[in-house]
Scaffold this motif. Structure first.
Motif, PDB file in Angstrom:
ATOM      1  N   VAL A  20       0.834  -1.202   0.000  1.00 34.81           N
ATOM      2  CA  VAL A  20       0.000   0.000   0.000  1.00 34.81           C
ATOM      3  C   VAL A  20       0.874   1.259   0.000  1.00 34.81           C
ATOM      4  O   VAL A  20       0.355   2.360   0.023  1.00 34.81           O
ATOM      5  N   LYS A  21       2.189   1.072  -0.032  1.00 31.91           N
ATOM      6  CA  LYS A  21       3.113   2.204   0.051  1.00 31.91           C
ATOM      7  C   LYS A  21       3.191   2.930  -1.286  1.00 31.91           C
ATOM      8  O   LYS A  21       3.460   2.311  -2.322  1.00 31.91           O
ATOM      9  N   PRO A  22       2.977   4.248  -1.281  1.00 34.25           N
ATOM     10  CA  PRO A  22       2.968   5.015  -2.534  1.00 34.25           C
ATOM     11  C   PRO A  22       4.280   4.971  -3.312  1.00 34.25           C
ATOM     12  O   PRO A  22       4.278   5.116  -4.522  1.00 34.25           O
ATOM     13  N   ASP A  23       5.412   4.759  -2.633  1.00 33.73           N
ATOM     14  CA  ASP A  23       6.701   4.749  -3.338  1.00 33.73           C
ATOM     15  C   ASP A  23       7.178   3.343  -3.690  1.00 33.73           C
ATOM     16  O   ASP A  23       8.286   3.161  -4.187  1.00 33.73           O
ATOM     17  N   ALA A  24       6.327   2.322  -3.480  1.00 33.37           N
ATOM     18  CA  ALA A  24       6.721   0.933  -3.751  1.00 33.37           C
ATOM     19  C   ALA A  24       6.739   0.650  -5.247  1.00 33.37           C
ATOM     20  O   ALA A  24       5.863   1.083  -5.990  1.00 33.37           O
ATOM     21  N   THR A  25       7.758  -0.092  -5.671  1.00 32.01           N
ATOM     22  CA  THR A  25       7.841  -0.620  -7.031  1.00 32.01           C
ATOM     23  C   THR A  25       8.287  -2.066  -6.921  1.00 32.01           C
ATOM     24  O   THR A  25       9.275  -2.360  -6.246  1.00 32.01           O
ATOM     25  N   PHE A  26       7.560  -2.972  -7.571  1.00 30.47           N
ATOM     26  CA  PHE A  26       7.956  -4.375  -7.639  1.00 30.47           C
ATOM     27  C   PHE A  26       8.663  -4.588  -8.966  1.00 30.47           C
ATOM     28  O   PHE A  26       8.250  -4.066  -9.998  1.00 30.47           O
ATOM     29  N   SER A  27       9.734  -5.391  -8.936  1.00 34.80           N
ATOM     30  CA  SER A  27      10.526  -5.654 -10.129  1.00 34.80           C
ATOM     31  C   SER A  27      10.781  -7.144 -10.253  1.00 34.80           C
ATOM     32  O   SER A  27      11.039  -7.821  -9.257  1.00 34.80           O
ATOM     33  N   THR A  28      10.711  -7.649 -11.474  1.00 34.25           N
ATOM     34  CA  THR A  28      11.028  -9.050 -11.716  1.00 34.25           C
ATOM     35  C   THR A  28      11.550  -9.211 -13.129  1.00 34.25           C
ATOM     36  O   THR A  28      11.316  -8.357 -13.985  1.00 34.25           O
ATOM     37  N   VAL A  29      12.261 -10.319 -13.365  1.00 36.78           N
ATOM     38  CA  VAL A  29      12.744 -10.656 -14.691  1.00 36.78           C
ATOM     39  C   VAL A  29      12.083 -11.965 -15.086  1.00 36.78           C
ATOM     40  O   VAL A  29      12.104 -12.937 -14.330  1.00 36.78           O
ATOM     41  N   LEU A  30      11.478 -11.977 -16.277  1.00 33.13           N
ATOM     42  CA  LEU A  30      10.698 -13.114 -16.740  1.00 33.13           C
ATOM     43  C   LEU A  30      11.243 -13.680 -18.040  1.00 33.13           C
ATOM     44  O   LEU A  30      11.572 -12.924 -18.946  1.00 33.13           O
ATOM     45  N   GLY A  31      11.311 -14.996 -18.093  1.00 36.66           N
ATOM     46  CA  GLY A  31      11.562 -15.694 -19.353  1.00 36.66           C
ATOM     47  C   GLY A  31      10.236 -16.314 -19.749  1.00 36.66           C
ATOM     48  O   GLY A  31       9.332 -15.639 -20.229  1.00 36.66           O
ATOM     49  N   SER A  32      10.099 -17.623 -19.505  1.00 31.42           N
ATOM     50  CA  SER A  32       8.822 -18.286 -19.777  1.00 31.42           C
ATOM     51  C   SER A  32       7.846 -18.119 -18.614  1.00 31.42           C
ATOM     52  O   SER A  32       6.673 -18.444 -18.727  1.00 31.42           O
ATOM     53  N   CYS A  33       8.333 -17.593 -17.506  1.00 27.64           N
ATOM     54  CA  CYS A  33       7.490 -17.357 -16.325  1.00 27.64           C
ATOM     55  C   CYS A  33       6.431 -16.296 -16.611  1.00 27.64           C
ATOM     56  O   CYS A  33       6.544 -15.534 -17.567  1.00 27.64           O
ATOM     57  N   LEU A  72      -4.110  -0.175  -3.580  1.00 27.06           N
ATOM     58  CA  LEU A  72      -3.042  -1.118  -3.256  1.00 27.06           C
ATOM     59  C   LEU A  72      -3.011  -2.189  -4.326  1.00 27.06           C
ATOM     60  O   LEU A  72      -3.967  -2.357  -5.083  1.00 27.06           O
ATOM     61  N   GLY A  73      -1.899  -2.884  -4.388  1.00 27.85           N
ATOM     62  CA  GLY A  73      -1.790  -3.943  -5.381  1.00 27.85           C
ATOM     63  C   GLY A  73      -0.630  -4.853  -5.091  1.00 27.85           C
ATOM     64  O   GLY A  73       0.083  -4.685  -4.106  1.00 27.85           O
ATOM     65  N   GLY A  74      -0.454  -5.831  -5.981  1.00 24.57           N
ATOM     66  CA  GLY A  74       0.609  -6.792  -5.770  1.00 24.57           C
ATOM     67  C   GLY A  74       1.042  -7.462  -7.056  1.00 24.57           C
ATOM     68  O   GLY A  74       0.452  -7.264  -8.118  1.00 24.57           O
ATOM     69  N   MET A  75       2.104  -8.261  -6.925  1.00 25.96           N
ATOM     70  CA  MET A  75       2.684  -8.987  -8.056  1.00 25.96           C
ATOM     71  C   MET A  75       3.050 -10.387  -7.609  1.00 25.96           C
ATOM     72  O   MET A  75       3.526 -10.585  -6.492  1.00 25.96           O
ATOM     73  N   ASN A  76       2.827 -11.368  -8.494  1.00 25.58           N
ATOM     74  CA  ASN A  76       3.325 -12.719  -8.253  1.00 25.58           C
ATOM     75  C   ASN A  76       4.288 -13.090  -9.370  1.00 25.58           C
ATOM     76  O   ASN A  76       4.483 -12.320 -10.311  1.00 25.58           O
ATOM     77  N   HIS A  77       4.871 -14.283  -9.271  1.00 27.29           N
ATOM     78  CA  HIS A  77       5.823 -14.750 -10.286  1.00 27.29           C
ATOM     79  C   HIS A  77       5.798 -16.271 -10.231  1.00 27.29           C
ATOM     80  O   HIS A  77       6.202 -16.857  -9.240  1.00 27.29           O
ATOM     81  N   PHE A  78       5.284 -16.906 -11.305  1.00 24.39           N
ATOM     82  CA  PHE A  78       5.268 -18.368 -11.315  1.00 24.39           C
ATOM     83  C   PHE A  78       5.876 -18.913 -12.592  1.00 24.39           C
ATOM     84  O   PHE A  78       5.817 -18.295 -13.642  1.00 24.39           O
TER      85      PHE A  78
END
Length: 195
Positions: free
Chosen positions: A28-41, A53-59
């Motif tokens: 819920v933090k205004p300065d939050a950034t989620f980062s990920t690197v994806l190939g086939s994921c 607010l929001g979120g990110m997953n990685h599978f």
């Protein structure tokens, strides 16, 4: 040829947290950034527009193989669990209303012939999963023959995608092949209430 990572003027990084395979993070933090690197994921980014607010997953894989499914239960490394986990976390911390959710999905690249196009299976899975649940994808960057870096701001819903060069793709292929062959997972420690 490597690409430079230049952000649009209005996209500032803020406080960056890396989302690894099997992770599911919400903020819920205004300065939050989620980062990920994806190939086939695949990474799904879900935001509650009303709650801010929001979120990110990685599978990595849409489903578990038969042997690991029976022995280990579900894991956030697999699509169905990862999607349910992220949606439920956003709903429980947000407004609780499915109609307020915004979905952006990324990844599913076919970056190595030896992966039997896991990326295409992941893309089909995430599209089918969201359609069956009655959700609409508002934005996507899926498929292709390259890896990508995704940066996502969970409060605003802004996303930045950078296609990576062949060196990054080769490193990801090595990591993904090792994980796909292993298919060994940790048992889930916490129960999650599914809506």
């Amino acid at each position: 040829m490597p690409h430079s990572m230049t952000m649009p003027e209005t996209f500032t990084r803020g406080v960056v947290t890396t989302v690894h395979q099997g992770d599911c993070l919400v903020s819920v933090k205004p300065d939050a950034t989620f980062s990920t690197v994806l190939g086939s994921c695949i990474s799904a980014c879900v935001r509650d527009r009303a709650a801010g607010l929001g979120g990110m997953n990685h599978f990595l894989l849409a489903n578990q193989s038969g042997s690991s499914k029976d022995r280990f239960g579900e894991s956030a490394r697999y699509g169905a669990f990862a999607m349910e986990q992220l949606i439920n976390m956003v709903l429980s911390k947000g407004s609780g209303r499915k109609a307020n959710l915004e979905f952006k999905v990324f990844g599913g690249g076919n970056i190595h012939a030896g992966m039997n196009d896991v990326g295409a299976k992941n893309i089909a899975f995430v599209r089918d999963f969201l359609a069956e649940e009655g959700y609409v994808i508002s934005s996507q960057d899926l498929g292709g023959n390259y890896a990508r870096r995704v940066m996502y701001q969970p409060v605003t819903g802004r996303a930045f995608v950078k296609r990576l060069d062949s060196t990054d793709s080769a490193r990801l292929v090595h990591e993904e092949l090792a994980i796909a062959k292993r298919q060994v997972i940790k048992p889930v420690k916490d129960d999650i209430e599914l809506f």
